[in-house]
Design a protein around this motif. Structure first.
Motif, PDB file in Angstrom:
ATOM      1  N   ALA A  19     -13.003 -67.767  89.756  1.00 53.41           N
ATOM      2  CA  ALA A  19     -11.733 -67.230  89.258  1.00 53.41           C
ATOM      3  C   ALA A  19     -11.960 -66.374  88.016  1.00 53.41           C
ATOM      4  CB  ALA A  19     -10.764 -68.372  88.958  1.00 53.41           C
ATOM      5  N   ALA A  20     -12.871 -66.788  87.149  1.00 55.68           N
ATOM      6  CA  ALA A  20     -13.160 -66.025  85.934  1.00 55.68           C
ATOM      7  C   ALA A  20     -13.733 -64.653  86.274  1.00 55.68           C
ATOM      8  CB  ALA A  20     -14.118 -66.798  85.029  1.00 55.68           C
ATOM      9  N   VAL A  37      -4.469 -62.092  80.908  1.00 57.74           N
ATOM     10  CA  VAL A  37      -4.994 -62.368  82.244  1.00 57.74           C
ATOM     11  C   VAL A  37      -5.096 -63.880  82.466  1.00 57.74           C
ATOM     12  CG1 VAL A  37      -6.967 -62.077  83.799  1.00 57.74           C
ATOM     13  CG2 VAL A  37      -6.198 -60.164  82.398  1.00 57.74           C
ATOM     14  N   VAL A  38      -5.579 -64.609  81.455  1.00 60.94           N
ATOM     15  CA  VAL A  38      -5.673 -66.071  81.562  1.00 60.94           C
ATOM     16  C   VAL A  38      -4.284 -66.668  81.798  1.00 60.94           C
ATOM     17  CG1 VAL A  38      -6.157 -68.195  80.266  1.00 60.94           C
ATOM     18  CG2 VAL A  38      -7.815 -66.323  80.262  1.00 60.94           C
ATOM     19  N   PHE A  69     -12.302 -72.171  82.773  1.00 60.76           N
ATOM     20  CA  PHE A  69     -11.893 -70.824  83.163  1.00 60.76           C
ATOM     21  C   PHE A  69     -11.460 -70.014  81.943  1.00 60.76           C
ATOM     22  CE2 PHE A  69      -8.050 -68.258  83.939  1.00 60.76           C
ATOM     23  CZ  PHE A  69      -8.584 -67.242  84.713  1.00 60.76           C
ATOM     24  N   ALA A  70     -10.561 -70.578  81.139  1.00 61.62           N
ATOM     25  CA  ALA A  70     -10.054 -69.871  79.953  1.00 61.62           C
ATOM     26  C   ALA A  70     -11.180 -69.586  78.965  1.00 61.62           C
ATOM     27  CB  ALA A  70      -8.948 -70.684  79.287  1.00 61.62           C
ATOM     28  N   ASP A  71     -12.079 -70.545  78.787  1.00 62.02           N
ATOM     29  CA  ASP A  71     -13.213 -70.340  77.879  1.00 62.02           C
ATOM     30  C   ASP A  71     -14.074 -69.176  78.338  1.00 62.02           C
ATOM     31  OD1 ASP A  71     -15.091 -70.943  75.721  1.00 62.02           O
ATOM     32  OD2 ASP A  71     -16.375 -71.756  77.304  1.00 62.02           O
ATOM     33  N   ARG A 109     -21.485 -60.485  82.916  1.00 60.87           N
ATOM     34  CA  ARG A 109     -20.878 -60.835  81.631  1.00 60.87           C
ATOM     35  C   ARG A 109     -20.548 -62.318  81.558  1.00 60.87           C
ATOM     36  NH1 ARG A 109     -16.972 -55.496  80.850  1.00 60.87           N
ATOM     37  NH2 ARG A 109     -18.507 -54.266  79.670  1.00 60.87           N
ATOM     38  N   ALA A 110     -19.955 -62.859  82.600  1.00 58.81           N
ATOM     39  CA  ALA A 110     -19.622 -64.286  82.601  1.00 58.81           C
ATOM     40  C   ALA A 110     -20.888 -65.136  82.520  1.00 58.81           C
ATOM     41  CB  ALA A 110     -18.813 -64.644  83.847  1.00 58.81           C
TER      42      ALA A 110
END
Length: 165
Positions: A19-20, A37-38, A69-71, A109-110
């Motif tokens: 999802a991220a 977006v979050v 996810f948010a992190d 990036r993630a």
């Protein structure tokens, strides 16, 4: 999902990573702030992630770890310059993160953020998760590139952990 097959933390984190990647792609191409977006994903997308028909819920869907996810999404935005510098340093000469396809850029990036800031997750797990994600979007070359770049970054950020292998 039934109580007997409750998803593990690892499965919920895998779903959060996927999802991220999608959220980072959306933020990248639409130039929308990560926090927005979050919020959008939390309100409208995470519950039915991958679900086509709201009238027939898919019991096999895994609820992503929302905090993780948010992190990931906000962490990438907050450390974007550092992340891109690391990726640029790990790419072949003449390549930059800006030249990468948007989804590939989001994956790297993630993964780089997670290698930088999530020492609670082993380096090999991070690399494997993002290579697997790359296979969901691309054929052979891109997943190999993700593996090579994240491996180089992991070895530079976590030399003690890299030397254990």
């Amino acid at each position: 999902m039934t109580d007997k097959s409750k998803p593990s933390i690892a499965q919920r984190r895998s779903a959060a990573r996927f999802a991220a990647i999608q959220a980072l792609y959306q933020a990248d191409v639409s130039q929308v702030a990560a926090g927005r977006v979050v919020q959008e994903y939390s309100e409208f997308r995470l519950d039915g992630l991958g679900q086509r028909d709201a009238d027939e819920p898919n019991e096999n869907l895994i609820d992503p770890d929302r905090g993780f996810f948010a992190d990931l999404v906000q962490g990438v935005e907050n450390r974007l310059d550092d992340i891109d510098d690391l990726i640029n340093g790990a790419l072949e000469k003449g390549w930059t993160v800006k030249r990468l396809e948007s989804v590939l850029r989001s994956i790297m990036r993630a993964g780089t953020y997670e290698l930088m800031m999530r020492e609670d997750v082993p380096m090999r797990v991070v690399i494997t998760e993002y290579v697997d994600a790359a296979h969901s979007f691309f054929d052979e070359n891109e997943p190999r590139l993700v593996n090579a770049v994240l491996d180089r970054i992991g070895k530079s950020l976590r030399p003690l952990e890299a030397n254990k292998d």
